[in-house]
Enzyme design. Structure first.
Site, PDB file in Angstrom:
ATOM      1  CE1 TYR A   9     -29.692  26.122  46.290  1.00 45.39           C
ATOM      2  CE2 TYR A   9     -28.675  28.195  45.446  1.00 45.39           C
ATOM      3  CZ  TYR A   9     -28.988  27.443  46.309  1.00 45.39           C
ATOM      4  OH  TYR A   9     -28.595  27.562  47.593  1.00 45.39           O
ATOM      5  CG  LEU A  27     -24.938  33.941  40.413  1.00 42.69           C
ATOM      6  CD1 LEU A  27     -24.389  33.918  39.106  1.00 42.69           C
ATOM      7  CD2 LEU A  27     -23.887  34.675  41.450  1.00 42.69           C
ATOM      8  CG  HIS A  28     -29.753  29.352  38.058  1.00 44.41           C
ATOM      9  ND1 HIS A  28     -29.330  28.160  37.284  1.00 44.41           N
ATOM     10  CD2 HIS A  28     -30.065  30.477  37.027  1.00 44.41           C
ATOM     11  CE1 HIS A  28     -29.339  28.469  36.019  1.00 44.41           C
ATOM     12  NE2 HIS A  28     -29.802  29.578  35.614  1.00 44.41           N
ATOM     13  CB  ALA A  29     -27.320  25.546  41.020  1.00 42.28           C
TER      14      ALA A  29
END
Lengths: 304, 90
Positions: free
Chosen positions: A76, B18-20
């Site tokens: 994400y 800065l991913h999930a």
């Protein structure tokens, strides 16, 4: 970008000297694709499928290798605005080498399952297992984000939090489709285990993978159902919050309007009885104040 | 109970930013402590205990983040947050 890794005594290590039985192609360019098709005889359509996020997971048998396309969650990024996307990965298993083709640069071989890899076939299974684990982690995050959005919706009148919830719902549809597609792949791997050279403990591992994947699917389905069924209630909450705001603003408007009306009537440029009375100013002020008190009483009486 | 404050600086080294998963781990780490942690990226300040804030921070690879904690266990919470950064970005 292409790099190679070696499977040595169960450990995966990156090699720079051109040796190594594991070829990793990240977002291959035209030249890389040409090399993959011409040198390794990969089917052009299957290669394109490995890079297509909309392609379904599948297993294909070619004369010299087996092609495994599986689905995994994409990392994400903030630009995705709460849409969790999926990607495809292609594994081309030859008798002496494994070619990995993926569209984006992700941290491969993370986690304790890659601490000891018995064979290339084992690596294929562990990569699929790792993607199930990754899906599970993202599902937990989707649930946490959904809770946080709910808290915001309870006090907000903005559409953006609802739109974020819709994005999460959309993500879960992608995830459900991908996890279901991976389930079909695992089933096919089990049925064709002998052809691929999977036996013994690895067969038990496939069973475990199937169970994990089913649980992951159920979890995604539960979250999706909860999100879908609660969406109407959340829309109503936002609408109700807006109604409360309109009500408060209306009360403020009336509270200002009534004394203004009283004062306006006495401000007309015409003669009215008692206009020269010394207490007339205070009488008008009293009437204005009385109108506010009367309005407050009506609101209380009507329980508005 | 006296309110202490502490500061640390970290650089996002993961190519995915800065991913999930790191964001969720950081939120969980912050929630274990009483202190409030803020993350500053240039002029933007977000609450490190709020997953929505972290996931919209747009902290890409190479971004320097300033962590500020205020509360009785400010040092400990920052130790935990920095450890999460190290764990997810190694």
């Amino acid at each position: 970008m292409m790099y190679r890794m070696e499977l040595d005594n169960g450990k995966l290590t990156r090699v720079e000297d051109g040796s190594g039985s594991i070829y990793i192609y990240v977002n291959p360019d035209e030249q890389d694709r040409k090399q993959l098709v011409e040198t390794f005889n990969l089917d052009e359509h299957t290669l394109a499928s490995a890079l297509d996020p909309d392609e379904l997971a599948r297993l294909e048998f070619e004369p010299e290798h087996q092609a495994v396309i599986f689905k995994r969650p994409r990392n994400y990024s903030s630009a995705d605005r709460f849409v969790f996307k999926v990607a495809s990965t292609g594994l081309f298993l030859f008798s002496d080498k494994l070619i990995l083709v993926l569209g984006d640069d992700v941290s491969l071989f993370q986690g304790k399952q890659f601490a000891k890899v018995a064979s290339l076939q084992d690596l294929v299974l562990k990569m699929i297992y790792s993607s199930i684990f990754h899906f599970n982690e993202h599902l937990k995050i989707i649930n946490t984000v959904s809770d946080a959005l709910e808290e915001q919706i309870n006090t907000s009148m903005q559409n953006k939090y609802l739109l974020n919830l819709f994005s999460l719902e959309k993500s879960l549809v992608y995830y459900l489709n991908s996890i279901n597609s991976n389930a079909k792949l695992i089933e096919r791997l089990k049925h064709n285990a002998a052809k691929i050279g999977i036996s013994g403990e690895s067969l038990e591992f496939i069973d475990d993978m199937f169970i994990e994947n089913s649980q992951c699917y159920e979890q995604a389905e539960i979250y999706s159902n909860i999100l879908a069924s609660m969406m109407d209630a959340r829309v109503s909450i936002v609408s109700n919050n807006l109604n409360w705001l309109i009500k408060t603003l209306t009360i403020i408007t009336i509270a200002i309007m009534l004394p203004t009306l009283v004062v306006s009537i006495f401000s007309m440029n015409v003669s009215f009885p008692g206009k020269d009375h010394p207490a007339m100013f205070w009488l008008i002020m009293g009437l204005a104040l009385g109108s506010v008190v009367l309005m407050r009483y009506i609101l209380w009486w009507k329980k508005w | 109970m006296s309110a202490k404050s502490a500061r640390r600086s970290v650089i996002v080294s993961n190519p995915a930013g800065l991913h999930a998963r790191p964001a969720a781990a950081i939120v969980q780490a912050v929630r274990r402590f009483k202190s409030k942690v803020e993350i500053r990226k240039e002029n933007e300040v977000v609450d490190a205990g709020n997953i929505l804030d972290l996931m919209t921070l747009c902290a890409t690879q190479g971004t320097e983040l300033l962590l500020t904690a205020k509360g009785p266990d400010a040092d400990q919470v920052l130790d935990a947050v920095v450890a999460e950064f190290a764990k997810h970005y190694e």
